[in-house]
Design an enzyme around this catalytic site. Structure first.
Site, PDB file in Angstrom:
ATOM      1  N   GLU A   1       0.799  -1.229   0.000  1.00 29.84           N
ATOM      2  CA  GLU A   1       0.000   0.000   0.000  1.00 29.84           C
ATOM      3  C   GLU A   1       0.826   1.270   0.000  1.00 29.84           C
ATOM      4  O   GLU A   1       0.423   2.277  -0.580  1.00 29.84           O
ATOM      5  CB  GLU A   1      -0.929   0.063   1.230  1.00 29.84           C
ATOM      6  CG  GLU A   1      -1.859  -1.108   1.380  1.00 29.84           C
ATOM      7  CD  GLU A   1      -1.317  -2.089   2.393  1.00 29.84           C
ATOM      8  OE1 GLU A   1      -0.107  -2.380   2.339  1.00 29.84           O
ATOM      9  OE2 GLU A   1      -2.094  -2.574   3.227  1.00 29.84           O
TER      10      GLU A   1
ATOM     11  N   ASP B   1      -1.988  -5.185   3.675  1.00 31.34           N
ATOM     12  CA  ASP B   1      -2.178  -5.586   5.071  1.00 31.34           C
ATOM     13  C   ASP B   1      -3.164  -6.735   5.200  1.00 31.34           C
ATOM     14  O   ASP B   1      -4.106  -6.866   4.411  1.00 31.34           O
ATOM     15  CB  ASP B   1      -2.680  -4.397   5.909  1.00 31.34           C
ATOM     16  CG  ASP B   1      -1.626  -3.313   6.041  1.00 31.34           C
ATOM     17  OD1 ASP B   1      -0.432  -3.623   5.882  1.00 31.34           O
ATOM     18  OD2 ASP B   1      -2.004  -2.155   6.304  1.00 31.34           O
TER      19      ASP B   1
ATOM     20  N   ASP C   1      -5.825  -7.434   6.867  1.00 28.49           N
ATOM     21  CA  ASP C   1      -7.101  -7.162   7.504  1.00 28.49           C
ATOM     22  C   ASP C   1      -8.119  -6.919   6.397  1.00 28.49           C
ATOM     23  O   ASP C   1      -7.810  -7.059   5.213  1.00 28.49           O
ATOM     24  CB  ASP C   1      -7.005  -5.988   8.479  1.00 28.49           C
ATOM     25  CG  ASP C   1      -6.509  -4.705   7.812  1.00 28.49           C
ATOM     26  OD1 ASP C   1      -6.466  -4.651   6.562  1.00 28.49           O
ATOM     27  OD2 ASP C   1      -6.159  -3.758   8.532  1.00 28.49           O
TER      28      ASP C   1
ATOM     29  N   GLU D   1      -9.510  -4.230   5.221  1.00 26.34           N
ATOM     30  CA  GLU D   1      -9.181  -3.136   4.318  1.00 26.34           C
ATOM     31  C   GLU D   1      -8.066  -3.559   3.357  1.00 26.34           C
ATOM     32  O   GLU D   1      -8.111  -3.284   2.158  1.00 26.34           O
ATOM     33  CB  GLU D   1      -8.763  -1.908   5.111  1.00 26.34           C
ATOM     34  CG  GLU D   1      -9.070  -0.585   4.452  1.00 26.34           C
ATOM     35  CD  GLU D   1     -10.565  -0.333   4.311  1.00 26.34           C
ATOM     36  OE1 GLU D   1     -10.943   0.338   3.329  1.00 26.34           O
ATOM     37  OE2 GLU D   1     -11.358  -0.791   5.151  1.00 26.34           O
TER      38      GLU D   1
ATOM     39  N   ARG E   1      -2.809  -2.539  13.690  1.00 28.85           N
ATOM     40  CA  ARG E   1      -4.272  -2.571  13.752  1.00 28.85           C
ATOM     41  C   ARG E   1      -4.691  -3.987  14.107  1.00 28.85           C
ATOM     42  O   ARG E   1      -4.801  -4.856  13.246  1.00 28.85           O
ATOM     43  CB  ARG E   1      -4.880  -2.129  12.422  1.00 28.85           C
ATOM     44  CG  ARG E   1      -4.597  -0.670  12.086  1.00 28.85           C
ATOM     45  CD  ARG E   1      -5.334  -0.201  10.849  1.00 28.85           C
ATOM     46  NE  ARG E   1      -4.980   1.174  10.530  1.00 28.85           N
ATOM     47  CZ  ARG E   1      -4.009   1.530   9.701  1.00 28.85           C
ATOM     48  NH1 ARG E   1      -3.291   0.581   9.085  1.00 28.85           N
ATOM     49  NH2 ARG E   1      -3.737   2.794   9.467  1.00 28.85           N
TER      50      ARG E   1
ATOM     51  N   HIS F   1      -4.229 -11.506  14.227  1.00 27.94           N
ATOM     52  CA  HIS F   1      -2.883 -10.963  14.322  1.00 27.94           C
ATOM     53  C   HIS F   1      -2.317 -11.206  15.714  1.00 27.94           C
ATOM     54  O   HIS F   1      -3.000 -11.632  16.622  1.00 27.94           O
ATOM     55  CB  HIS F   1      -2.896  -9.452  14.068  1.00 27.94           C
ATOM     56  CG  HIS F   1      -3.363  -9.070  12.707  1.00 27.94           C
ATOM     57  ND1 HIS F   1      -4.232  -8.025  12.490  1.00 27.94           N
ATOM     58  CD2 HIS F   1      -3.106  -9.597  11.490  1.00 27.94           C
ATOM     59  CE1 HIS F   1      -4.480  -7.927  11.195  1.00 27.94           C
ATOM     60  NE2 HIS F   1      -3.811  -8.867  10.578  1.00 27.94           N
TER      61      HIS F   1
END
Length: 903
Positions: free
Chosen positions: A17, A104, A106, A108, A334, A379
């Site tokens: 990203e 990442d 997650d 998103e 996160r 995580h």
């Protein structure tokens, strides 16, 4: 090294990203890999009408970006600012044999990866590469063990995005029409605003109660003891417990009549009666004290501790944590998890032994289990990265990155250390007063029996507290490592009262939320996700719904109007349980327990059980009384607070007074409102201008006090003629008051002088010279050249000869234009730069500075009340917003190679 799957050779394109993450990973992968950034999401729902493709513009649903009539199909468009980056990625993909999507791990990140695959349309093998720390070992392991895209996570993210779009795009226009233009509503942002407003309502309804008690300093008479004295508080009189703050309701009344409420007179009388009284220890209760280590950080606890200990906002904490993660210093930031991998546990234990000795580390590793329901992802906790932890001094970090890393490192190491142990002691002391006077109405002058209580704590083994002590939201709370030692007391020991004082107290309203406590409240209520809290708080601050007073979050009057409307007409949408339930729905979609379309249909169109959907809620707006929504009567007064287009004001039978911008809602009592009305209204007639015959008035406006002339009413147009356009109409002269002037003292003579500005001073070399006031202060101007004037009064007196002298001098640059003014306050050293922070007065108002970075005070901050913690937060945010230094890059010439064979 090459991955174990795909072609043994060739080029692998890895997409992440952010550029910083790409740079770090590229250093670990080496030859054969091209690592490039997508720079966040490459496509999204259209933000404005121009973004909507031409073929959809005629569709009724196009403004939403979601086809609500066809399975809630989203309309995705490549963000205009990402088109060049997408082109670059497509070009790189042409030269690649494999594609690794390394965003990442997650929802998103999974969605970004999916959008990349959909837009780039790769014809080569695609792999999903996941990791939760950026270290050489973790990256190599991720390349060797890729997985497929998790479309359930993508579905959950897409559902959240559509929910938020429908909520925002359907409800926000209602706010525009009924409250104020350009407002926004959001699924979680509006609920967070409601929490802050409700807390302020509690404060406004709160009635303080006054109560008294006694504090004694008892002496054992054993001078060799350390300590030989201790303080105790009166807790009982004649067997009846003395009322404390917890015994009063928010109305100021006692919750029960079973307690004794001492006032000042009775407390003072009791002090007199207890002079010379005898005291003895009635009981001593000793209990073992144990304090277990705090769990490693998850997103929310990191935000809370960084706020308490470092003064960081939630947003700034996540920005610094992102940089630490992308540069390989910590694991993914996160997360809902508080578990540590075996490698991390070993690293934490070995570091604790190295620093504190084996006596501080338990025989078995500690295991932590998350208490957060529906923890989103699998995580680890937030911890230092790697198989061996670097101490803060070994990282080479500086400033706020060093401070946040140190906090994470300390917490992680402490989590694998032994409990702190000690002893807590509770002592009760009894005494008997003399038989004179009366302690309260209705009592007899018999001797009074009193009881005092004291508590103490000693720590015999500090354990994990050697490494880390958690902060607290309430500054009056004792730290976990604090001790309060009592003398060695036994039942029956005789004591004397060396001091005896009556102390008055008042109950306090519930504390306003800080960023830390609001994050905790949102998490406790299961509203939103940890990864969104920072942006939610940032949004309600940026939108003007909330402002900061110190570290406290204060709702604006605008927020009261918005929440009032939402509660009355969109109750479900700001209901705490409903919002939390929506998060569970998203979790169910992610875990394959629910489907996207039925849940969206229920939210937008309503359920079969008769529940009203969003579409129906926003259809009939006629019953919403805009004036009523934005009106709030002040208790005990005929004055009403109203929220208008240009801000809040007080209204009494048509008479209006602006509410000061820095006034908090709970300060606006009936007495304060009367005081505001008693001040000069601002519409003060000063007299007639002899040159024009027009009345000159002084007013208080949106941008401060000013004077203006009253123009005669325009006569009605003759038949058949149009009225003069507003833009062509004659405008009255106006002039802002100087800083030395006030509305109630300005004279007609002064006003007439202000109306001459800008003033023609004369001519120099054929060019006009004018004196005028600007955003940077008073100055004279000749063509494009200008010179500052020392004060505003000089605008009215500067002569052409003085102007010539000023223009003959070199133009001063920057802050060297005038001698530096002394600071308004000295606050202490900035925790980041280690330099002294002061408050100064600037062109645009007061600001804080450490000599390198300047940050303006915000709404709610005052020169008198700002603390070093708040100043440090403002400076930290300002440093983060500072523009990055420009870099020059040389584009490498693309290499041509034979395309790999398709498989």
């Amino acid at each position: 090294m090459p991955a174990n799957n795909g072609n043994a050779g060739g080029t692998r394109l890895v997409i992440v990203e952010s550029p910083a993450k790409a740079k770090t990973i590229a250093g670990y992968l080496g030859r054969g890999y091209i690592v490039e950034s997508s720079i966040g999401h490459i496509r999204d729902l259209p933000e404005k009408a121009d973004d909507i493709p031409e073929k959809y513009k005629g569709e009724a649903w196009a403004r939403l970006g979601v086809n609500v009539d066809h399975e809630f199909e989203p309309l995705y468009v490549v963000n205009p600012d990402k088109k060049s980056q997408v082109s670059k990625l497509k070009q790189l993909l042409k030269e690649a044999d494999e594609l690794y999507l390394a965003t990442d791990e997650d929802r998103e990140g999974e969605a970004i990866a999916w959008h990349l695959r959909e837009v780039l349309k790769p014809k080569v093998p695609v792999h999903r590469m996941v990791f939760h720390e950026i270290t050489p070992h973790a990256i190599q392991d991720a390349v060797s063990n890729p997985r497929d895209l998790n479309l359930r996570l993508v579905d959950a993210q897409e559902t959240r995005r559509i929910l938020d779009r429908l909520y925002g795009y359907e409800v926000s226009p209602v706010l525009w029409k009924k409250v104020k233009p350009r407002l926004s509503a959001g699924r979680v942002q509006s609920v967070a605003t409601r929490l802050v407003v409700e807390r302020e309502r509690e404060r406004m309804a709160f009635t303080a109660a006054n109560y008294w008690d006694l504090q004694a300093l008892f002496d054992t008479g054993r001078a060799a003891d350390d300590p030989s004295t201790f303080t105790a508080t009166l807790t009982g009189v004649d067997g009846k417990r003395v009322a404390q703050g917890r015994d009063f309701a928010s109305t100021g009344r006692l919750k029960s009549n079973d307690v004794l409420h001492l006032d000042e007179a009775s407390a003072t009388a009791l002090v007199g009666r207890l002079q010379g009284a005898s005291y003895a220890v009635r009981s001593v209760e000793r209990k073992p004290y144990t304090r277990k280590p705090y769990a490693p950080f998850r997103t929310t606890t990191l935000q809370q501790e960084a706020s308490r200990k470092l003064g960081f906002s939630a947003k700034y904490t996540m920005q610094i944590a992102q940089r630490l993660y992308e540069n390989g210093f910590i694991t993914y930031m996160r997360t809902d998890s508080i578990t540590l991998s075996e490698t991390a546990v070993t690293a934490a234990r070995s570091q604790a032994i190295k620093l504190y000795g084996s006596a501080y580390v338990p025989d078995k590793p500690r295991v932590y289990t998350s208490k957060v329901k529906n923890a989103q992802e699998a995580h680890e906790a937030i911890r230092p990265s790697g198989e061996e932890f670097r101490t803060p001094g070994e990282t080479g970090l500086a400033g706020d990155m060093f401070r946040l890393y140190e906090l994470i490192w300390q917490r992680t190491v402490a989590s694998q250390m032994k409990d702190a142990v000690g002893e807590s002691v509770s002592v009760k002391v009894v005494g008997t007063s003399s038989a004179q006077g009366s302690v309260s109405p209705g009592t007899t002058p018999d001797p009074v029996n009193v009881e005092f209580s004291a508590t103490g704590r000693t720590i015999t083994f500090y354990g994990f507290l050697k490494a880390y002590v958690e902060g607290a939201d309430d500054p009056s709370t004792d730290r976990d490592d604090s001790e309060k030692r009592l003398p060695n007391l036994s039942e029956g020991d005789r004591l004397t009262a060396a001091e005896l004082n009556a102390l008055g107290h008042s109950t306090k309203p519930p504390a306003r939320y800080t960023e830390a406590s609001l994050v905790k409240e949102l998490e406790d209520r299961e509203i939103g996700r940890p990864s969104t809290y920072a942006s939610i708080i940032g949004t309600i601050l940026d939108r003007g719904y909330v402002f900061k007073k110190g570290t406290a979050l204060v709702p604006s009057f605008l927020a009261f109007a918005v929440v009032n409307l939402l509660e009355q007409h969109f109750g479900n949408l700001v209901d705490y349980d409903f919002t939390a339930e929506m998060e569970k729905v998203l979790d169910d979609i992610a875990n394959d327990r629910a489907e996207r379309v039925p849940e969206l249909r229920r939210f937008y169109f309503g359920g079969e059980d008769g529940d009203e959907g969003l579409k129906e809620m926003v259809t009939d707006l006629g019953e919403i009384d805009a004036k009523e929504i934005s009106s709030f009567p002040i208790k005990g007064s005929d004055i009403v607070i109203r929220v208008g287009r240009y801000g809040p004001y007080l209204d009494r039978d048509g008479a209006r007074v602006n509410i000061p911008e820095d006034m908090t809602p709970d300060e606006l009592t009936a007495e304060k409102a009367e005081e505001l009305f008693s001040r000069p209204s601002g519409d003060r007639e000063l007299g007639v201008d002899p040159s024009t015959g027009r009345m000159i008035v002084a007013k208080d406006g949106r941008f401060g006090p000013y004077v203006t002339e009253v123009l005669p009413e325009e006569p009605p147009p003759a038949d058949g003629k149009k009225r003069t356009k507003k833009a062509d109409a004659v405008k009255p002269r106006t002039g802002s008051l100087f800083k030395t002037m006030t509305l109630d003292t300005i004279t007609l003579e002064q006003a007439l002088k202000l109306l001459t500005l800008p003033r023609l001073v004369g001519n120099i070399d054929g060019e006009e010279v004018t004196a005028q006031n600007g955003r940077f202060g008073p100055y004279i101007k000749k063509g494009t050249d200008s010179r500052s004037l020392p004060s505003e009064d000089d605008l009215l007196t500067v002569t052409i000869e003085q102007a010539k002298e000023l223009f003959a001098q070199p133009k001063a640059r920057g802050r060297g234009r005038a001698a530096a003014a002394p600071p308004l306050r000295e606050l202490g050293d900035d925790p980041s730069s280690k330099k002294p922070v002061v408050v100064k007065e600037g062109r645009f108002g007061p600001y804080v500075t450490d000599g390198e970075t300047n940050a303006s005070l915000r709404k709610g901050d005052t020169v008198e009340d700002i603390t070093i913690e708040r100043a440090a937060e403002l400076l930290a945010e300002r440093r983060e917003r500072a523009p990055a230094p420009k870099r020059t890059t040389t584009r490498a010439k693309p290499t041509t190679k034979k395309p790999a064979a398709k498989s």
